[in-house]
Design an enzyme around this catalytic site. Structure first.
Site, mmCIF file in Angstrom:
data_model
loop_
_atom_site.group_PDB
_atom_site.id
_atom_site.type_symbol
_atom_site.label_atom_id
_atom_site.label_comp_id
_atom_site.label_asym_id
_atom_site.label_seq_id
_atom_site.Cartn_x
_atom_site.Cartn_y
_atom_site.Cartn_z
ATOM 1 C CB CYS A 118 -0.867 0.061 1.245
ATOM 2 S SG CYS A 118 -2.152 -1.138 1.244
ATOM 3 C CG ASP A 139 0.845 4.616 3.759
ATOM 4 O OD1 ASP A 139 1.520 5.639 3.626
ATOM 5 O OD2 ASP A 139 -0.257 4.439 3.211
ATOM 6 C CB CYS A 198 2.838 9.866 1.498
ATOM 7 S SG CYS A 198 1.446 9.761 2.613
ATOM 8 C CB CYS A 249 -1.832 9.052 6.836
ATOM 9 S SG CYS A 249 -1.290 8.785 5.144
#
Lengths: 392, 144
Positions: free
Chosen positions: B34, B36, B59, B103
Site C-alpha cells: 500500500c 505505508d 508519504c 494515514c
C-alpha cells in the site's frame, strides 16, 4: 539559498521566447475571428493556416488539411479512438487494440468504448517497457477497427517500434493511431514513411502554452466528428479557433523539430550523468530500457523510499520532479505503467521521474546529484522497510 | 493537494524518529504494497509511556501523523494513549487532505499495536483492552 530546478518537462514545459514572441500580437491587437471576411479576420485565418502548415511539415504530412487543431492531447486521443471506432462500427468492426501502459487519455477512452460494446485487446509490455510488434500482429482480427499504440511512454520514456507496427497495420488494412504527445520534438516522426494514419500531439510539452493540441488524420480515413458545431476545422471540429494557442503550437512545432538529433545529444549528456550517478545508490533500479528511451527521461526506483515523501523533500530544496507512487496517482495503486513492466507495488511506490528539457543545464544536474542522495539516506534511515533490507 | 503548515512541520522535522533498544512494546501496521508502514516503539514504566519512537515508510502525511502521534502519547498513561483517535491526530495537525485520512487511521493503529504488544508481553490478553488492530489497507481507506 536554494536553486530552482525544473526537472518535470514531461509534465509540462515553460513557454519559450520563440513561442512567446509569435503569440504576442494575438493576445491583444490581432483579435479577429478567423471565420470573418474583413482584414483582422483574414489575418487570423492566415495565422491559423500558417500554423497548420508548420505542424504538417514537422510531421511530413502529405497536406496541411490533414491537421486538425484541438484543445489538448487528451481531446486528440478521444477523437481519434472514438471517431474511428464509431465510424467503422457500422461496417461490423467492433474490435480495438491498444496497450496496457497507454496514457489514461487512451485507456479510459478504450474503457468507455468497451461500454459501447467494443471489444478491446490490451497488448502487454515486457520488463523493459517495450511492445513486441508481433503481439500487435497476432491480435489483429477481421473485425479490428483501430490499433492505438503510444509513440513514447510518458512515465518511463520508452520509445515503441512505431514504424514496424505501422507497417503491420498497413499490411493488414487496419487504421493505426499513435499518441505522440511525449515523442514530438524528441523522435524523428514521418507519418508517411512510418505508416501512421492518426497521431495525437500537445503544445504544452514543447514550450507552447496549455490548452492546444492537434490531431493528424490521413486523408481518406473515416473519422466521426467529436465536437459538432460550425465550419471550423473544415466542419470536423466546431468551436471558434484558439488563435493564440494555434499560433503558439505552430511556432513550437517548428522550433522543436528543427534539430532533433542535437536536442537529443544535449539531453542524453545530462540524463546519462543522472542515471549513472543515481544507480550508484544501493538498491536502486532504472525503469524502462536504457537505450530505447526518450533522451530527456530518467525514471528510477529507490527501494524502501516512498515517492511522495521524496518529492516533498526535493521541493523543499527547489527541485520539481514527479513520481508514480500511489500517493501521487490519487488511487490506492501505484502507476499502472510501473506495474505493467512487472515492478512490485512496494518498489513502484519509490519511483522518481526526472525529465530534463531545453532550459535544463548541467549545473541543474549537478545540483540534483548533490541534493538527492542525502534525501534518500534520510528517508531510508526512518524507513522500517530499509531496516528489513539491511538485516537480510 | 495542500498540506497544512503543521503537517509540513512534522514531515520536515519529524519528532521521535528512531528505535528504542529496550522497548517493552513494538507495533507495526500497514504494508509496503500500500505504500505505508508504521513501526512504533514504546517504553512503558509505572503505567506511563516514558518514551516513544517511530519509523515510517510512507508519504508526507504518513510521516507527519506518526510524528504527531508520538508527541500526543509521550508521557501519557497507557489508558490515555489507548484513547488516541485518528480524529485527534487530524485535529492536532490542523487537518489532512481527504485522500490522506487513512494515514491518521494508521497512526492510531500503530499506537494500539504497540500497546497490544506491551499487554501481551505482560501476559495480558490485549484484545478486550486495545481491540482488533486493523492490518488490512483497504480498511484504512474506508475511513476516507
Amino acid at each position: 539559498m536554494n536553486r530552482f530546478v525544473y526537472a518535470d518537462n514531461a509534465a509540462t514545459t515553460q513557454v519559450s521566447d520563440y513561442v512567446y514572441n509569435a503569440m504576442l500580437p494575438f493576445i491583444k491587437e490581432k483579435y479577429g475571428n478567423a471565420s470573418t471576411i474583413y482584414s483582422i479576420g483574414r489575418e487570423s485565418r492566415e495565422a491559423v493556416e500558417e500554423a497548420r502548415a508548420k505542424v504538417a511539415k514537422a510531421l511530413n504530412a502529405a497536406s496541411p488539411n490533414e491537421i486538425y487543431f484541438t484543445g489538448c492531447g487528451t481531446e486528440s486521443d478521444n477523437w481519434a479512438l472514438k471517431g474511428v471506432a464509431r465510424a467503422l462500427k457500422e461496417k461490423g468492426k467492433n474490435h480495438i487494440i491498444t496497450s496496457v501502459f497507454e496514457h489514461h487519455a487512451i485507456l479510459h477512452t478504450a474503457q468507455a468504448l468497451e461500454k459501447e460494446g467494443f471489444e478491446v485487446t490490451y497488448i502487454p509490455v515486457d520488463e523493459k517497457g517495450l511492445i513486441n510488434p508481433q503481439d500487435v500482429k497476432n491480435a489483429i482480427r477481421p473485425t479490428t477497427a483501430i490499433v492505438s499504440i503510444m509513440y513514447a511512454n510518458n512515465e518511463i520514456g520508452t520509445i515503441q517500434p512505431i514504424p514496424e507496427i505501422g507497417k503491420i497495420c498497413k499490411e493488414a488494412g487496419v487504421v493505426f493511431h499513435t499518441d505522440a504527445v511525449q515523442a514530438i520534438g524528441n523522435v524523428e516522426i514521418d507519418v508517411q514513411a512510418q505508416n501512421i494514419d492518426l497521431l495525437s500531439l500537445s503544445g504544452h510539452k514543447i514550450h507552447a502554452p496549455k490548452g492546444v493540441g492537434a490531431l493528424y488524420c490521413r486523408k481518406g480515413i473515416k473519422l466521426q466528428n467529436f465536437i459538432d458545431g460550425g465550419a471550423q476545422e473544415r466542419g470536423h471540429r466546431g468551436g471558434t479557433e484558439n488563435i493564440l494557442g494555434i499560433v503558439a503550437l505552430g511556432a513550437a512545432m517548428e522550433d522543436a523539430c528543427r534539430d532533433i538529433p542535437g536536442r537529443n545529444r544535449k539531453f542524453r549528456e545530462m540524463t546519462d550523468k543522472l542515471i549513472d550517478n543515481l544507480l550508484k545508490i544501493p538498491h536502486t533500479r532504472l525503469n524502462g530500457d536504457r537505450e530505447k528511451r526518450l533522451a530527456g527521461n530518467v525514471n528510477i526506483s529507490f527501494e524502501a523510499v516512498e515517492g511522495e515523501a521524496l518529492l516533498l523533500m526535493l521541493d523543499a530544496k527547489g527541485i520539481c520532479a514527479s513520481s508514480g507512487s500511489a500517493c501521487t496517482s490519487g488511487s490506492l495503486d501505484p502507476s499502472h505503467v510501473l506495474l505493467s513492466i512487472g515492478l512490485p507495488h512496494e518498489i513502484a511506490h519509490g519511483s522518481l521521474r526526472l525529465s530534463v528539457g531545453d532550459f535544463t543545464t548541467m549545473e541543474d544536474v549537478d545540483y540534483i546529484l548533490e541534493v538527492l542522495p542525502p534525501i534518500i539516506n534520510t528517508l531510508r534511515m526512518m524507513s522500517p522497510v530499509w531496516e528489513k533490507i539491511c538485516n537480510q | 493537494m495542500l498540506y497544512s503548515q503543521k503537517v509540513m512541520d512534522h514531515f520536515t522535522n519529524p519528532r521521535n524518529v528512531g528505535e528504542i533498544p529496550d522497548a517493552n512494546g513494538i507495533g507495526e501496521v500497514g504494508n509496503a504494497k500500500c505504500g505505508d508502514i508504521m513501526k512504533m516503539y514504546i517504553k512503558v514504566q509505572n503505567g506511563k509511556i516514558e518514551d516513544v519512537k517511530f519509523k515510517t515508510f510512507g508519504c508526507g502525511a504518513a510521516i507527519a501523523t506518526s510524528s504527531i502521534a508520538t508527541e500526543l502519547i509521550k508521557g501519557a498513561t497507557i489508558e490515555e494513549a489507548l484513547k488516541l483517535t485518528n480524529k485527534a491526530v487530524i485535529e492536532a495537525l490542523d487537518g489532512l487532505p481527504p485522500a490522506k485520512i487513512h494515514c491518521s487511521v494508521l497512526a492510531e493503529q500503530a499506537v494500539k499495536a504497540a500497546l497490544s504488544d506491551y499487554y501481551t508481553r505482560q501476559g495480558i490478553d490485549p484484545k478486550p483492552i486495545a481491540g482488533e488492530i486493523v492490518e488490512d489497507c483497504e480498511a484504512c481507506h474506508l475511513a476516507e
